[in-house]
Enzyme design. Structure first.
Site, short mmCIF file in Angstrom:
data_model
loop_
_atom_site.label_atom_id
_atom_site.label_comp_id
_atom_site.label_asym_id
_atom_site.label_seq_id
_atom_site.Cartn_x
_atom_site.Cartn_y
_atom_site.Cartn_z
N TYR A 131 0.80 -1.14 -0.06
CA TYR A 131 0.03 0.09 0.00
C TYR A 131 0.77 1.22 0.04
O TYR A 131 0.42 2.11 -0.54
CB TYR A 131 -0.89 0.05 1.27
N HIS B 271 -14.59 2.02 -1.10
CA HIS B 271 -13.33 0.96 -0.79
C HIS B 271 -12.51 1.50 -0.11
O HIS B 271 -11.05 1.23 0.18
CB HIS B 271 -12.91 0.09 -2.03
N1 APR Z 1 -11.50 3.38 -19.88
C1 APR Z 1 -12.40 2.58 -19.55
N2 APR Z 1 -12.48 1.18 -18.94
C2 APR Z 1 -11.39 0.86 -18.84
C3 APR Z 1 -10.09 1.45 -19.15
C4 APR Z 1 -10.29 2.73 -19.63
N3 APR Z 1 -9.11 3.63 -20.07
N4 APR Z 1 -9.04 0.78 -18.83
C5 APR Z 1 -9.23 -0.35 -18.54
N5 APR Z 1 -10.59 -0.40 -18.53
C6 APR Z 1 -11.76 -1.59 -18.03
C7 APR Z 1 -11.06 -2.83 -18.05
O1 APR Z 1 -11.81 -3.27 -19.38
C8 APR Z 1 -11.81 -3.53 -17.01
O2 APR Z 1 -13.13 -3.96 -17.29
O3 APR Z 1 -11.82 -1.17 -16.37
C9 APR Z 1 -11.99 -2.36 -15.96
C10 APR Z 1 -11.07 -2.59 -14.70
O4 APR Z 1 -11.51 -3.62 -14.03
P1 APR Z 1 -10.97 -4.05 -12.72
O5 APR Z 1 -9.57 -4.14 -12.76
O6 APR Z 1 -11.57 -5.40 -12.06
O7 APR Z 1 -11.34 -3.16 -11.52
P2 APR Z 1 -12.54 -2.79 -10.53
O8 APR Z 1 -13.55 -3.37 -11.28
O9 APR Z 1 -12.34 -1.36 -10.19
O10 APR Z 1 -12.32 -3.73 -9.22
C11 APR Z 1 -12.99 -3.76 -8.54
O11 APR Z 1 -11.88 -5.12 -7.11
O12 APR Z 1 -9.64 -5.71 -6.36
C12 APR Z 1 -10.90 -5.14 -5.97
O13 APR Z 1 -11.01 -3.51 -4.46
C13 APR Z 1 -10.46 -3.74 -5.71
O14 APR Z 1 -12.00 -1.91 -6.18
C14 APR Z 1 -11.40 -3.05 -6.85
C15 APR Z 1 -12.54 -3.84 -7.11
#
Ligand code: APR
Length: 245
Positions: free
Chosen positions: A68, A121
């Site tokens: 972190y 979160h």
């Molecule tokens: N613009 C729009 N979407 C994007 C971009 C972009 N420039 N770059 C990536 N993405 C999309 C990807 O296609 C993917 O579907 O963002 C998404 C990211 O997904 P995750 O990595 O799973 O992130 P998130 O959904 O925020 O994760 C949720 O999981 O690990 C935990 O606590 C953590 O808050 C997080 C939660």
């Protein structure tokens, strides 16, 4: 059909509309922050069980803190992008009828100027004492220590991050906002982590129009009325300009 859609659009996007936006890691990726589940995402190089659970913190706090600390340092060095800025414009237009819920802990929405942000979160910019529960800014803590201690009681500090298995913040406020929103917009999230992934279902059930802006198809795509595929920094500015007319 087209005429019906046009009328629908005008009825929903007007000054009285209540809007809930949910963002995920994707909106910050154009600022240089890695997402979690894309290729080269954070969970490719780290095991959730090693760094993102309370058990991991109890077992090996130094490893958790190192993970972190690195992310906190990085978040201090990056800037909001066009996607974050577009959401500031949307909030300025809809004012208190606009709620921004984010799963992100990087603080970029606030840095961009968003005001009503619910960081469900937690935040990389805060930590709290596991003994006396005092919350404090990360910047006020001695980060040279492997495991930082509370300046008041000496207890072990932990990042103010909602780990897997813990209850997200602001669920009451979020549920209330979802139940009365006219428009729900998801931006940059894979739709894989609950409860956030289920917010679209509540909003849709209550009659909201549901819109998704994402690079890839999220897992919960079937609940969206509209899907705008691409990078949020490319897509959002013109979408927002259209929505606020
Ligand atoms: N613009 C729009 N979407 C994007 C971009 C972009 N420039 N770059 C990536 N993405 C999309 C990807 O296609 C993917 O579907 O963002 C998404 C990211 O997904 P995750 O990595 O799973 O992130 P998130 O959904 O925020 O994760 C949720 O999981 O690990 C935990 O606590 C953590 O808050 C997080 C939660």
């Amino acid at each position: 059909m087209q005429q019906k859609n046009a009328i629908d659009e005008v009825m929903r996007f007007n000054k009285k509309s209540k809007i809930v936006v949910l963002t995920g890691a994707g909106i910050s990726s154009e600022s240089g922050i890695r997402t979690f589940r894309d290729s080269d995402g954070l969970w490719e190089n780290h095991r959730i069980d090693d760094v993102a659970t309370y058990n991991a913190f109890v077992t090996n706090p130094a490893v958790v803190w190192s993970f972190y600390k690195e992310r906190w340092l990085q978040s201090n060095m990056v800037s909001p992008n066009k996607g974050h800025n577009a959401l500031v414009q949307l909030e300025n237009h809809y004012q208190d009828k606009f709620t921004l819920v984010t799963q992100n802990v990087d603080g970029l929405h606030s840095k961009a100027g968003s005001k009503n942000v619910l960081e469900m979160h937690g935040s990389l910019h805060r930590c709290y004492c596991t003994k006396c529960r005092a919350k404090m800014a990360m910047a006020s803590v001695n980060m040279d220590a492997e495991i930082p201690n509370c300046p008041s009681c000496g207890g072990k500090l932990r990042p103010d991050i909602v780990w897997f298995g813990e209850i997200p913040y602001y669920l009451y406020e979020i549920e209330n906002a979802l139940k009365c929103c006219d428009i729900f917009i998801l931006i940059g999230s894979s739709g894989m982590v609950y409860p956030a992934a289920g917010f679209v279902m509540t909003a849709k059930l209550m009659g909201a129009k549901t819109i998704c802006v994402n690079l890839d198809k999220p897992d919960n795509l079937s609940f969206f009325d509209e899907f705008h595929q691409g990078k949020s920094g490319d897509i959002l500015p013109s979408l927002v300009a259209g929505w606020i007319g």
